[in-house]
Design a protein around this motif. Structure first.
Motif, mmCIF file in Angstrom:
data_model
loop_
_atom_site.group_PDB
_atom_site.id
_atom_site.type_symbol
_atom_site.label_atom_id
_atom_site.label_comp_id
_atom_site.label_asym_id
_atom_site.label_seq_id
_atom_site.Cartn_x
_atom_site.Cartn_y
_atom_site.Cartn_z
ATOM 1 N N ALA A 88 -9.830 14.623 8.064
ATOM 2 C CA ALA A 88 -10.069 14.110 6.709
ATOM 3 C C ALA A 88 -9.356 12.769 6.578
ATOM 4 O O ALA A 88 -8.351 12.524 7.259
ATOM 5 N N ILE A 89 -9.886 11.918 5.724
ATOM 6 C CA ILE A 89 -9.269 10.615 5.462
ATOM 7 C C ILE A 89 -9.038 10.477 3.959
ATOM 8 O O ILE A 89 -9.941 10.741 3.156
ATOM 9 N N ARG A 90 -7.810 10.081 3.607
ATOM 10 C CA ARG A 90 -7.461 9.902 2.191
ATOM 11 C C ARG A 90 -7.084 8.439 1.946
ATOM 12 O O ARG A 90 -6.231 7.893 2.639
ATOM 13 N N PHE A 91 -7.731 7.810 0.990
ATOM 14 C CA PHE A 91 -7.326 6.490 0.500
ATOM 15 C C PHE A 91 -6.459 6.717 -0.736
ATOM 16 O O PHE A 91 -6.831 7.516 -1.596
ATOM 17 N N VAL A 92 -5.331 6.031 -0.824
ATOM 18 C CA VAL A 92 -4.530 6.079 -2.058
ATOM 19 C C VAL A 92 -4.207 4.638 -2.440
ATOM 20 O O VAL A 92 -3.632 3.887 -1.636
ATOM 21 N N LEU A 93 -4.607 4.255 -3.641
ATOM 22 C CA LEU A 93 -4.351 2.886 -4.123
ATOM 23 C C LEU A 93 -3.519 2.984 -5.394
ATOM 24 O O LEU A 93 -3.921 3.651 -6.353
ATOM 25 N N THR A 94 -2.345 2.355 -5.375
ATOM 26 C CA THR A 94 -1.475 2.424 -6.558
ATOM 27 C C THR A 94 -1.227 1.017 -7.113
ATOM 28 O O THR A 94 -1.571 0.019 -6.478
ATOM 29 N N GLY A 95 -0.583 0.981 -8.266
ATOM 30 C CA GLY A 95 -0.269 -0.304 -8.897
ATOM 31 C C GLY A 95 0.725 -1.149 -8.119
ATOM 32 O O GLY A 95 0.966 -2.305 -8.457
ATOM 33 N N GLY A 96 1.336 -0.580 -7.086
ATOM 34 C CA GLY A 96 2.291 -1.334 -6.258
ATOM 35 C C GLY A 96 3.684 -1.354 -6.866
ATOM 36 O O GLY A 96 3.980 -0.639 -7.833
ATOM 37 N N TYR A 97 4.531 -2.196 -6.305
ATOM 38 C CA TYR A 97 5.936 -2.233 -6.728
ATOM 39 C C TYR A 97 6.122 -3.067 -7.993
ATOM 40 O O TYR A 97 5.512 -4.123 -8.146
ATOM 41 N N ALA A 98 6.973 -2.568 -8.887
ATOM 42 C CA ALA A 98 7.274 -3.308 -10.117
ATOM 43 C C ALA A 98 8.765 -3.142 -10.409
ATOM 44 O O ALA A 98 9.205 -2.042 -10.752
ATOM 45 N N GLU A 99 9.521 -4.225 -10.245
ATOM 46 C CA GLU A 99 10.975 -4.151 -10.454
ATOM 47 C C GLU A 99 11.310 -3.757 -11.892
ATOM 48 O O GLU A 99 12.286 -3.055 -12.137
ATOM 49 N N ASP A 100 10.466 -4.201 -12.845
ATOM 50 C CA ASP A 100 10.725 -3.855 -14.253
ATOM 51 C C ASP A 100 9.973 -2.580 -14.658
ATOM 52 O O ASP A 100 9.883 -2.252 -15.830
ATOM 53 N N SER A 101 9.398 -1.887 -13.695
ATOM 54 C CA SER A 101 8.632 -0.648 -13.863
ATOM 55 C C SER A 101 7.363 -0.824 -14.705
ATOM 56 O O SER A 101 6.806 0.159 -15.184
ATOM 57 N N VAL A 102 6.914 -2.055 -14.889
ATOM 58 C CA VAL A 102 5.681 -2.317 -15.640
ATOM 59 C C VAL A 102 4.789 -3.372 -14.970
ATOM 60 O O VAL A 102 3.591 -3.137 -14.755
ATOM 61 N N SER A 103 5.359 -4.527 -14.645
ATOM 62 C CA SER A 103 4.519 -5.661 -14.230
ATOM 63 C C SER A 103 3.975 -5.483 -12.817
ATOM 64 O O SER A 103 4.735 -5.327 -11.864
ATOM 65 N N MET A 104 2.663 -5.556 -12.735
ATOM 66 C CA MET A 104 2.011 -5.358 -11.443
ATOM 67 C C MET A 104 1.865 -6.687 -10.730
ATOM 68 O O MET A 104 1.477 -7.677 -11.352
ATOM 69 N N SER A 105 2.168 -6.750 -9.442
ATOM 70 C CA SER A 105 1.906 -7.984 -8.694
ATOM 71 C C SER A 105 0.898 -7.728 -7.575
ATOM 72 O O SER A 105 -0.134 -8.379 -7.507
ATOM 73 N N LYS A 106 1.153 -6.731 -6.742
ATOM 74 C CA LYS A 106 0.276 -6.482 -5.590
ATOM 75 C C LYS A 106 0.122 -4.962 -5.435
ATOM 76 O O LYS A 106 1.140 -4.246 -5.412
ATOM 77 N N PRO A 107 -1.092 -4.472 -5.331
ATOM 78 C CA PRO A 107 -1.248 -3.010 -5.217
ATOM 79 C C PRO A 107 -0.790 -2.506 -3.852
ATOM 80 O O PRO A 107 -0.682 -3.287 -2.906
ATOM 81 N N ASN A 108 -0.509 -1.234 -3.748
ATOM 82 C CA ASN A 108 -0.219 -0.598 -2.462
ATOM 83 C C ASN A 108 -1.406 0.248 -2.044
ATOM 84 O O ASN A 108 -1.880 1.087 -2.827
ATOM 85 N N LEU A 109 -1.875 0.031 -0.826
ATOM 86 C CA LEU A 109 -2.974 0.840 -0.303
ATOM 87 C C LEU A 109 -2.496 1.634 0.911
ATOM 88 O O LEU A 109 -1.973 1.063 1.872
ATOM 89 N N LEU A 110 -2.686 2.936 0.831
ATOM 90 C CA LEU A 110 -2.417 3.823 1.966
ATOM 91 C C LEU A 110 -3.738 4.430 2.410
ATOM 92 O O LEU A 110 -4.538 4.845 1.564
ATOM 93 N N ILE A 111 -3.980 4.479 3.714
ATOM 94 C CA ILE A 111 -5.140 5.197 4.238
ATOM 95 C C ILE A 111 -4.577 6.178 5.267
ATOM 96 O O ILE A 111 -3.919 5.772 6.233
ATOM 97 N N ILE A 112 -4.793 7.460 5.024
ATOM 98 C CA ILE A 112 -4.082 8.506 5.767
ATOM 99 C C ILE A 112 -5.083 9.436 6.465
ATOM 100 O O ILE A 112 -6.086 9.828 5.856
ATOM 101 N N SER A 113 -4.790 9.811 7.712
ATOM 102 C CA SER A 113 -5.612 10.837 8.366
ATOM 103 C C SER A 113 -4.920 12.185 8.208
ATOM 104 O O SER A 113 -3.691 12.283 8.305
#
Ligand SMILES: Cc1ncc(COP(=O)(O)O)c(C=O)c1O
Length: 274
Positions: A88-113
Motif C-alpha cells: 500500500a502507498i500513503r500520501f500525507v500532505l500537511t501545512g508544514g512547519y510553523a514557528e508561530d504555530s499558524v503561518s504556513m510557508s512550505k507544506p510537508n509531503l510524506l509518501i510511505i510504503s
C-alpha cells in the motif's frame, strides 16, 4: 507496518524519517492524505487516486509540491524497495512547519510504503456488522487526516463485536468510517451522493455495475438501508464487502447476496487482469 518514506525529496527507512514538532498537521490537524494499493506490482487506478489527492490539496488550500510524473517515479521506487509483490502507498500532505504555530510557508509531503491489511476472507461470505452513529464528517469530500470520531468509537465498535461504524444524520446515511456504502433494492443499485468522500472503489464499482443494474446516486434513508435486499461497502482494502448487520438488525439474508457477489466477482476479475 510501514517500510520506506519519501520526505521532501528524499527516500529513507521509516525509522530514519523525522518530522519536526511544529508541523501544522500535528498542531492544528491541518493535513490530508490519500491511500492506494498495488495489484500485480502496479498502482491500481493511479490516475483516479492522483486526481483525488490534487483535489483534496486544492480544497484545503495546501500547495502540492510534486508533479504527477515525479510522484509516480517515487511511488515506483517505494514499491521496488518494499520487496513485496504488493504493498500500500500513503500520501500525507500537511501545512508544514510553523514557528508561530499558524503561518504556513512550505507544506510537508510524506509518501510511505506499507503492508496491506486485508479483510478476513470469511467476511466476504458472512459479511460484517457495523454500529450506527449519528455524525457527518467535517468537509466530507476531502480526504483530510481527521478521523477522530472513528478513533473515539473504537471501544464501542469492539464492545458490539462489530467491524466498523455507519454514519447517518437526520435519518440519512452517508458512509462508513473509511468506506462507502451501497444498497440493492431489486435490480437497482443505490448509493449516497452527498456528505461522503467519493471513494475510488465506489467509482470502480459504479463503472462495473453499469449495464447490469439500474443505478441511483442519491440520498438514502437509514430505514431504506435496513429494509434493503443487500447492503455492501467499498474501499481500497475491502473491495466489495457485504454488510449483514447494523446494531441488532440483520440485513437481507444475513449473508452475502447474489448481486453483491456478482459485483465482487467483477472487481476481482478486474484486479486479476490489472
Ligand atoms: C471516509 C471515507 N470514505 C470512503 C472511503 C473509500 O475510498 P476508497 O475506495 O478510495 O478507498 C475512504 C477511504 O479511506 C474514507 O476514508
Amino acid at each position: 507496518m510501514a517500510h520506506h518514506c519519501y520526505f521532501n525529496g528524499k527516500i529513507d527507512s521509516v525509522e530514519q524519517t523525522n518530522i519536526h514538532i511544529t508541523d501544522l498537521g500535528l498542531l492544528r490537524g491541518y493535513g490530508l492524505f490519500d491511500y492506494f494499493r498495488t495489484y500485480n506490482g502496479r498502482p491500481f487506478q493511479w490516475d483516479w487516486y492522483w486526481e483525488r489527492y490534487e483535489r483534496s490539496a486544492r480544497l484545503l488550500r495546501l500547495p502540492n509540491p510534486v508533479q504527477k510524473d515525479e510522484a509516480y517515479q517515487v511511488v515506483m521506487s517505494l514499491i521496488e524497495k518494499s520487496g513485496l509483490d504488493d504493498c500500500a502507498i500513503r500520501f500525507v500532505l500537511t501545512g508544514g512547519y510553523a514557528e508561530d504555530s499558524v503561518s504556513m510557508s512550505k507544506p510537508n509531503l510524506l509518501i510511505i510504503s506499507e503492508d496491506i491489511h486485508p479483510v478476513k476472507p470469511e467476511e466476504y461470505t458472512s459479511g460484517i456488522k457495523v454500529i450506527a452513529y449519528e455524525y457527518v464528517r467535517d468537509l466530507p469530500e476531502i480526504k483530510s487526516t481527521d478521523y477522530k470520531h472513528f478513533m473515539i468509537l473504537q471501544a464501542d465498535i469492539k464492545a458490539a463485536q462489530a467491524s466498523d461504524v455507519l454514519f447517518h444524520k437526520n435519518g440519512y446515511i452517508s458512509e462508513l468510517s473509511r468506506s462507502n456504502v451501497f444498497i440493492f433494492k431489486g435490480d437497482t443499485l443505490i448509493t449516497p451522493d452527498t456528505d461522503i468522500l467519493k471513494g475510488i472503489t465506489r467509482r470502480t464499482t459504479l463503472e462495473l455495475a453499469k449495464g447490469h443494474f439500474k443505478i441511483e446516486e442519491r440520498s438514502v434513508k437509514l430505514t431504506e438501508l435496513l429494509e434493503a435486499d443487500e447492503v455492501f461497502t467499498t474501499s481500497t482494502t475491502k473491495r466489495v464487502l457485504p454488510i449483514t448487520k447494523v446494531d441488532d438488525s440483520v440485513l437481507g439474508s444475513g449473508k452475502i447476496g447474489p448481486k453483491t457477489q456478482f459485483l465482487l466477482d467483477l472487481i476481482n476479475e478486474k484486479i486479476k487482469n490489472w
